[in-house]
Design a protein around this motif. Structure first.
Motif, mmCIF file in Angstrom:
data_model
loop_
_atom_site.group_PDB
_atom_site.id
_atom_site.type_symbol
_atom_site.label_atom_id
_atom_site.label_comp_id
_atom_site.label_asym_id
_atom_site.label_seq_id
_atom_site.Cartn_x
_atom_site.Cartn_y
_atom_site.Cartn_z
ATOM 1 N N HIS A 1 -6.290 36.692 75.710
ATOM 2 C CA HIS A 1 -6.068 35.647 74.709
ATOM 3 C C HIS A 1 -4.838 34.826 75.050
ATOM 4 N N CYS A 2 -4.895 33.538 74.722
ATOM 5 C CA CYS A 2 -3.718 32.669 74.886
ATOM 6 C C CYS A 2 -2.621 33.153 73.944
ATOM 7 N N THR A 3 -1.425 33.304 74.463
ATOM 8 C CA THR A 3 -0.313 33.772 73.636
ATOM 9 C C THR A 3 0.509 32.599 73.105
ATOM 10 N N TYR A 4 0.037 31.385 73.329
ATOM 11 C CA TYR A 4 0.728 30.176 72.886
ATOM 12 C C TYR A 4 -0.272 29.039 72.860
ATOM 13 N N SER A 5 0.142 27.892 72.321
ATOM 14 C CA SER A 5 -0.703 26.694 72.291
ATOM 15 C C SER A 5 -0.092 25.612 73.173
ATOM 16 N N VAL A 6 -0.940 24.711 73.637
ATOM 17 C CA VAL A 6 -0.484 23.562 74.432
ATOM 18 C C VAL A 6 -1.160 22.309 73.893
ATOM 19 N N THR A 7 -0.368 21.277 73.644
ATOM 20 C CA THR A 7 -0.873 20.002 73.140
ATOM 21 C C THR A 7 -0.365 18.868 74.021
ATOM 22 N N ALA A 8 -1.216 17.888 74.269
ATOM 23 C CA ALA A 8 -0.817 16.718 75.057
ATOM 24 C C ALA A 8 0.169 15.870 74.264
ATOM 25 N N ILE A 9 1.256 15.485 74.887
ATOM 26 C CA ILE A 9 2.230 14.580 74.255
ATOM 27 C C ILE A 9 1.779 13.138 74.451
ATOM 28 N N GLU A 10 1.152 12.892 75.590
ATOM 29 C CA GLU A 10 0.557 11.589 75.877
ATOM 30 C C GLU A 10 -0.806 11.848 76.531
ATOM 31 N N ASP A 11 -1.596 10.804 76.742
ATOM 32 C CA ASP A 11 -2.895 10.983 77.392
ATOM 33 C C ASP A 11 -2.713 11.764 78.685
ATOM 34 N N ILE B 1 4.703 31.222 61.548
ATOM 35 C CA ILE B 1 4.211 31.377 60.177
ATOM 36 C C ILE B 1 4.453 30.102 59.379
ATOM 37 N N ASN B 2 3.486 29.743 58.546
ATOM 38 C CA ASN B 2 3.592 28.563 57.666
ATOM 39 C C ASN B 2 3.862 27.269 58.427
ATOM 40 N N GLY B 3 3.258 27.153 59.610
ATOM 41 C CA GLY B 3 3.389 25.919 60.382
ATOM 42 C C GLY B 3 4.735 25.725 61.046
ATOM 43 N N HIS B 4 5.569 26.763 61.079
ATOM 44 C CA HIS B 4 6.876 26.673 61.730
ATOM 45 C C HIS B 4 6.719 27.027 63.207
ATOM 46 N N ASN B 5 6.562 26.009 64.031
ATOM 47 C CA ASN B 5 6.338 26.219 65.454
ATOM 48 C C ASN B 5 7.652 26.183 66.244
ATOM 49 N N ILE B 6 7.634 26.804 67.416
ATOM 50 C CA ILE B 6 8.774 26.730 68.329
ATOM 51 C C ILE B 6 8.261 26.238 69.675
ATOM 52 N N ILE B 7 8.739 25.081 70.106
ATOM 53 C CA ILE B 7 8.371 24.551 71.417
ATOM 54 C C ILE B 7 9.213 25.265 72.475
ATOM 55 N N LEU B 8 8.539 25.950 73.392
ATOM 56 C CA LEU B 8 9.247 26.693 74.434
ATOM 57 C C LEU B 8 9.698 25.767 75.558
ATOM 58 N N ILE C 1 4.821 28.143 70.508
ATOM 59 C CA ILE C 1 4.351 29.290 69.737
ATOM 60 C C ILE C 1 4.068 28.820 68.313
ATOM 61 N N GLU C 2 2.882 29.129 67.805
ATOM 62 C CA GLU C 2 2.549 28.785 66.428
ATOM 63 C C GLU C 2 3.079 29.874 65.512
#
Length: 201
Positions: free
Chosen positions: A68-78, A42-49, A39-40
């Motif tokens: 709408h996406c209610t969260y973000s997903v980023t690759a940790i590795e390729d 406020i002020n860049g303070h994210n919480i990894i679920l 979850i993104e």
């Protein structure tokens, strides 16, 4: 499936797979690599679920509820993903009993992970939360010795703790002989004690 219904894509390490607030057009299935769902704040303070490894659905929590996406997903590795047209998946969900069961099981797993995260963040102090995260990673990697593929900042985001406090707590646990860290390699030396710290919170 036709080629227009399914798209395969590759994402480099640290590349965003989906972003909070974007429109949901496809269900995304992680086929290779690892990723973090967060979850993104406020002020860049994210919480990894939670973290994900194949096979894992991305975007399942927005399947019926929101466009709408209610969260973000980023690759940790390729990583590699398979993107399935949402309308097609909804059709399969309603028509194919096996697909319905698999999606419901994956949905339930996601919800259970989030519920556990809420309980941990609400009821445990920062020492209990970091212990919980280290035990979670051991379970995720399937070993008490693992390569820490996430950063100290991300470890803090898993525990809702600042990066500074994360580093301090990790140092304390190492000095107490509970964990050992050599570069990016982390070993849980005293798992029963780490579990006790996590449980007592």
């Amino acid at each position: 499936f036709s080629g227009t219904n399914i798209v395969q894509a590759q994402f480099s390490k640290r590349e965003r797979i989906c972003k909070q607030g974007e429109n949901v057009s496809h269900a995304i299935y992680l086929t290779d690599g690892t990723a973090k769902l967060f979850i993104e704040g406020i002020n860049g303070h994210n919480i990894i679920l939670y973290l994900m490894k194949p096979p894992a659905y991305i975007g399942l929590l927005s399947f019926f509820e929101s466009i709408h996406c209610t969260y973000s997903v980023t690759a940790i590795e390729d990583s590699k993903v398979c993107m399935v047209d949402l309308d097609l998946l909804k059709q399969l969900y309603l028509e194919d009993h096996e697909v319905l069961l698999k999606l419901n099981k994956a949905f339930g797993k996601s919800v259970a992970s989030i519920m556990n995260k809420i309980i941990c963040l609400n009821q445990k102090n920062i020492r209990g939360r970091i212990a919980e995260s280290l035990l979670y990673l051991a379970n995720f990697y399937g070993a008490d010795k693992y390569h820490l593929s996430i950063t100290r900042k991300e470890l803090g985001e898993m525990s809702a703790i600042s990066e500074e406090n994360t580093v301090r707590l990790m140092t304390e646990l190492r000095q107490e002989g509970i964990i050992n860290i050599t570069g990016r390699e982390l070993t849980i030396v005293n798992k029963p004690l780490l579990k006790k710290i996590s449980e007592l919170g």
